[in-house]
Structures are given as structure tokens and as C-alpha cells.
Design an enzyme around this catalytic site. Structure first.
Site, PDB file in Angstrom:
ATOM      1  N   HIS A  85       0.860  -1.203   0.000  1.00 49.36           N
ATOM      2  CA  HIS A  85       0.000   0.000   0.000  1.00 49.36           C
ATOM      3  C   HIS A  85       0.889   1.243   0.000  1.00 49.36           C
ATOM      4  CE1 HIS A  85      -3.798   2.238   0.707  1.00 49.36           C
ATOM      5  NE2 HIS A  85      -2.970   3.106   1.296  1.00 49.36           N
ATOM      6  N   HIS A 125       1.622   5.086  -2.623  1.00 51.70           N
ATOM      7  CA  HIS A 125       1.044   5.938  -3.666  1.00 51.70           C
ATOM      8  C   HIS A 125       2.152   6.650  -4.449  1.00 51.70           C
ATOM      9  CE1 HIS A 125      -2.722   5.646  -1.308  1.00 51.70           C
ATOM     10  NE2 HIS A 125      -2.007   6.016  -0.257  1.00 51.70           N
ATOM     11  N   TYR A 167      -7.618  17.538  -1.499  1.00 52.17           N
ATOM     12  CA  TYR A 167      -6.340  18.050  -1.002  1.00 52.17           C
ATOM     13  C   TYR A 167      -5.363  18.139  -2.167  1.00 52.17           C
ATOM     14  CZ  TYR A 167      -5.073  13.072  -1.163  1.00 52.17           C
ATOM     15  OH  TYR A 167      -4.864  11.772  -1.587  1.00 52.17           O
ATOM     16  N   ARG A 201     -10.208   0.661  -6.583  1.00 57.30           N
ATOM     17  CA  ARG A 201     -10.430   1.121  -5.211  1.00 57.30           C
ATOM     18  C   ARG A 201     -11.747   1.888  -5.132  1.00 57.30           C
ATOM     19  NH1 ARG A 201      -6.861   5.432  -1.696  1.00 57.30           N
ATOM     20  NH2 ARG A 201      -6.928   4.313   0.294  1.00 57.30           N
ATOM     21  N   ARG A 233     -14.712  12.513   3.965  1.00 61.43           N
ATOM     22  CA  ARG A 233     -13.950  13.747   3.751  1.00 61.43           C
ATOM     23  C   ARG A 233     -13.162  13.704   2.442  1.00 61.43           C
ATOM     24  NH1 ARG A 233      -8.819  12.139   5.069  1.00 61.43           N
ATOM     25  NH2 ARG A 233      -8.912  10.237   6.297  1.00 61.43           N
ATOM     26  N   TYR A 256     -12.051   1.486   1.177  1.00 61.76           N
ATOM     27  CA  TYR A 256     -11.502   2.351   2.221  1.00 61.76           C
ATOM     28  C   TYR A 256     -12.665   3.043   2.928  1.00 61.76           C
ATOM     29  CZ  TYR A 256      -8.278   5.698   4.435  1.00 61.76           C
ATOM     30  OH  TYR A 256      -7.549   6.436   5.339  1.00 61.76           O
ATOM     31  N   HIS A 259      -6.460  -0.700   5.900  1.00 61.03           N
ATOM     32  CA  HIS A 259      -6.143  -0.305   7.284  1.00 61.03           C
ATOM     33  C   HIS A 259      -7.156  -0.807   8.323  1.00 61.03           C
ATOM     34  CE1 HIS A 259      -4.013   2.027   4.441  1.00 61.03           C
ATOM     35  NE2 HIS A 259      -4.697   3.138   4.506  1.00 61.03           N
ATOM     36  N   ASP A 262       2.175   2.949   3.174  1.00 57.48           N
ATOM     37  CA  ASP A 262       1.305   4.107   2.913  1.00 57.48           C
ATOM     38  C   ASP A 262       2.107   5.358   2.519  1.00 57.48           C
ATOM     39  OD1 ASP A 262      -1.174   5.371   2.544  1.00 57.48           O
ATOM     40  OD2 ASP A 262      -1.079   6.260   4.548  1.00 57.48           O
ATOM     41  N   ASN A 301      -2.301  13.334   3.784  1.00 56.25           N
ATOM     42  CA  ASN A 301      -3.210  13.869   4.795  1.00 56.25           C
ATOM     43  C   ASN A 301      -2.809  13.615   6.235  1.00 56.25           C
ATOM     44  OD1 ASN A 301      -5.215  15.224   3.402  1.00 56.25           O
ATOM     45  ND2 ASN A 301      -6.244  13.327   2.857  1.00 56.25           N
TER      46      ASN A 301
HETATM   47  C1  0GY Z   1      -4.508   6.512   2.621  1.00 49.47           C
HETATM   48  C2  0GY Z   1      -5.163   7.638   3.147  1.00 49.47           C
HETATM   49  C3  0GY Z   1      -5.817   8.737   2.813  1.00 49.47           C
HETATM   50  C4  0GY Z   1      -6.028   9.245   1.541  1.00 49.47           C
HETATM   51  C5  0GY Z   1      -6.191   8.523   0.466  1.00 49.47           C
HETATM   52  O1  0GY Z   1      -7.066   8.248  -1.634  1.00 49.47           O
HETATM   53  C6  0GY Z   1      -6.711   9.053  -0.782  1.00 49.47           C
HETATM   54  O2  0GY Z   1      -6.791  10.261  -0.942  1.00 49.47           O
HETATM   55  O3  0GY Z   1      -5.909   7.234   0.477  1.00 49.47           O
HETATM   56  C7  0GY Z   1      -6.442   9.447   3.920  1.00 49.47           C
HETATM   57  O4  0GY Z   1      -6.589  10.675   3.849  1.00 49.47           O
HETATM   58  O5  0GY Z   1      -6.827   8.806   4.918  1.00 49.47           O
HETATM   59  O6  0GY Z   1      -4.965   5.386   2.758  1.00 49.47           O
HETATM   60  O7  0GY Z   1      -3.424   6.593   2.074  1.00 49.47           O
END
Ligand code: 0GY
Length: 297
Positions: free
Chosen positions: A32, A34, A50, A125, A131, A158, A182, A252, A257
Site C-alpha cells: 500500500h 502511492h 487536497y 479502489r 472527507r 476504504y 487499514h 502508505d 493527509n
Molecule cells: C490513505 C489515506 C488517505 C487518503 C487517500 O485516496 C486518498 O486520498 O488514500 C487518507 O486521507 O486517509 O490510505 O493513504
């Protein structure tokens, strides 16, 4: 200069993480993480909630090598919406060492899905964190689920723990393997054997197509980094010990964020023997399970 400026309160990812004491087994997968941008080349989505700083594929490969991982699973984050170009660019450059999880809209064509598959995407996903997304188009998600099933893909979901009762029936009706990000973000001020986490454990126990990532202590912990996120350990360990063949772990990186602090990725790796307390659990969590899910071919 890039037209994208990271949010004023955006914390930059750790520039000098510690070298983990825990030596990762050969073949370990960071399942996991990005890539963001670079915004100049791969613009962030207009509907994003964001604006991050850039976090490029080369920076991800450098972290992979530094921590001792062999491969990555790159997950599309909401700041790139359903524009998977940064993800595909990273997968194509990875020499087979990365696979991906994309975000698609109902309007995605079969040819686009096939191109994503060829690049190394193996899942989509669905993000239910309020939020981060505007609306939850359940009909659309159901249709996407049925289409990606034919490609042998899975669905990554998620959500936050308080939403699980409402989403439970939608989740259990999904027709593919489903991977929970998570652990469904448990409230760790509540007991591991309390009602809230029990519902998550029931979801996992009664539905063998459900998997969970036992990642992101830094998002879930109340104790925080100074106490080694120790309040998250019993939750993650319970999931690893109960469902050893259906768990994944990831850094992660670059930790979108995170407002309270930025985790040290080396210290996150050092939590692994606490949550997977034997070589067998570690092998399943870090090698066997992600390899089965993402590199079956
Ligand atoms: C994560 C967490 C977040 C954001 C994202 O897709 C996303 O924008 O995954 C978060 O803000 O909790 O899992 O990396």
C-alpha cells in the site's frame, strides 16, 4: 513553476527515515503506497479534496530499496481522481516490480480496462471516506464491480469504522475478492474485543473473500509515534493471527493527509515483528499473500 502548490498545512514525507532494525525477508512487498504527480506532468484532479506535494515513482523506488522491499503495490489516491496516468506511468517504469490498484468511473471502456490490466493493474479502489469523496454512487460501483470481476481483479475498500454498519450489506454483496484498507480504521480507544472491532472481525470471519491491510498505525493510533503506536498493535496482531492468509501490509508512503506528524518509514517497518510475531506469519503477510493477489500470473 508547477501550477500546483501543496496545501499550506501539508506535511512533507520523511526525508531521512531510519534504517529498519527488522530485516525484511527476501521478496517482501510494500502493498500500500502511492505516487503523486509530478503535478506538472500528471495533473491533480479538479474534484480533489487536497493538493499534496509531489511524490514520484523514482522516490518510491528509492524508498523500496532503502527499506529492503522487493516490490510495490501502488494504490490510486483520491487526489488523482479516476485519472490513472501517474499510476500507469509508474507501473510501466517498474520493470514488473510494481502492480496497481486503479480508480475508474462507470464510463470506463473495456479497452481502457484492458490497457490498465496490461500495465499491471489488478484491482479497483472504492473510497467511502466522506472527507475524501463527494458522493457514493452505489449503482455505479456495483456495475464496475461486475465488470472488473471478469478480469480477475479485486476491489479495495476504504472506509472508517463508524461507517461499517451502514455499508456492511453493500460490501458483502460484492462479487470479487475485497481488500479492506487499514483494518477499516478501528477506534483503538475501544477494546479489541469490543462491539466495533467485533463487527469488522465478523465481516472477515464470515466472508472468506475478504482480506485486510494491517497497515497505517500512524493514522489509527492515539498513543502516537513517541509510544511506537503501541495501541494499534493488538488490533493488527489479532487480524494477522486470525486470518494469516488474507492480510497485507504497506507503508502508505507518502502518507497523504497526515496532519499530526509524519511517520518514519523505517520505524513502521520495525513494527512488523510485533504484529506478525513469527517467521511464518511474516512470510505470509509480506510475500505469499501479496504475491498470490498481485502476481498470480
Ligand atoms: C490513505 C489515506 C488517505 C487518503 C487517500 O485516496 C486518498 O486520498 O488514500 C487518507 O486521507 O486517509 O490510505 O493513504
Amino acid at each position: 513553476m508547477s501550477k500546483f502548490v501543496a496545501d499550506a498545512d501539508w506535511l512533507h514525507w520523511h526525508q531521512s527515515p531510519s534504517k529498519p532494525q527488522f530485516i525484511l525477508p527476501n521478496g517482501a512487498v510494500d502493498a500500500h503506497c502511492h505516487v503523486f504527480g509530478p503535478g506538472e506532468q500528471f495533473p491533480f484532479a479538479p474534484e480533489r479534496k487536497y493538493t499534496p506535494c509531489d511524490a514520484s515513482k523514482d522516490q518510491l523506488w528509492a524508498l523500496r530499496d532503502y527499506l529492503g522491499f522487493s516490490r510495490n503495490v501502488i494504490v490510486q489516491a483520491t487526489c488523482h481522481g479516476a485519472d490513472n496516468r501517474a499510476l500507469v506511468d509508474a507501473l510501466n517504469a517498474s520493470k514488473g516490480l510494481a502492480r496497481g490498484v486503479a480508480t475508474v468511473k462507470e464510463s470506463v471502456t473495456d479497452a481502457e480496462l484492458e490497457a490498465l490490466h496490461a500495465a499491471g493493474v489488478r484491482g479497483v479502489r472504492f473510497n467511502f471516506v466522506k472527507r475524501l469523496v463527494d458522493a457514493l454512487p452505489f449503482d455505479s460501483l456495483g456495475k464496475i464491480a461486475n465488470r472488473i470481476k471478469d478480469l480477475g481483479w479485486h476491489i479495495v475498500i476504504y472506509f472508517e469504522s463508524q461507517e461499517l454498519p451502514e455499508l456492511y450489506d453493500f460490501f458483502t454483496a460484492l462479487p470479487t475478492t475485497v481488500v479492506i484498507d487499514h483494518m477499516g480504521r478501528p477506534d483503538v480507544s475501544k477494546p479489541v474485543d469490543g462491539d466495533q472491532f467485533k463487527l469488522f472481525l465478523k465481516l472477515m470471519a464470515e466472508n472468506e473473500n475478504f482480506w485486510s491491510k494491517v497497515s497505517c498505525p500512524e493514522r489509527i493510533s492515539i498513543d502516537g509515534p513517541d509510544k511506537g503506536y503501541r495501541d494499534v498493535v493488538p488490533f493488527a496482531r489479532k487480524v494477522v493471527e486470525s486470518f494469516p492468509d488474507r492480510v497485507l501490509w504497506g507503508t502508505d508512503w507518502p502518507h497523504p493527509n497526515m496532519k499530526s506528524h509524519m511517520p518514519d518509514d523505517g520505524k513502521l517497518v520495525d513494527m512488523l515483528p510485533l504484529i506478525a510475531p513469527s517467521e511464518e506469519f511474516q512470510r505470509k503477510l509480506l510475500i505469499d499473500n501479496p504475491t498470490r493477489l498481485y502476481w498470480a500470473d
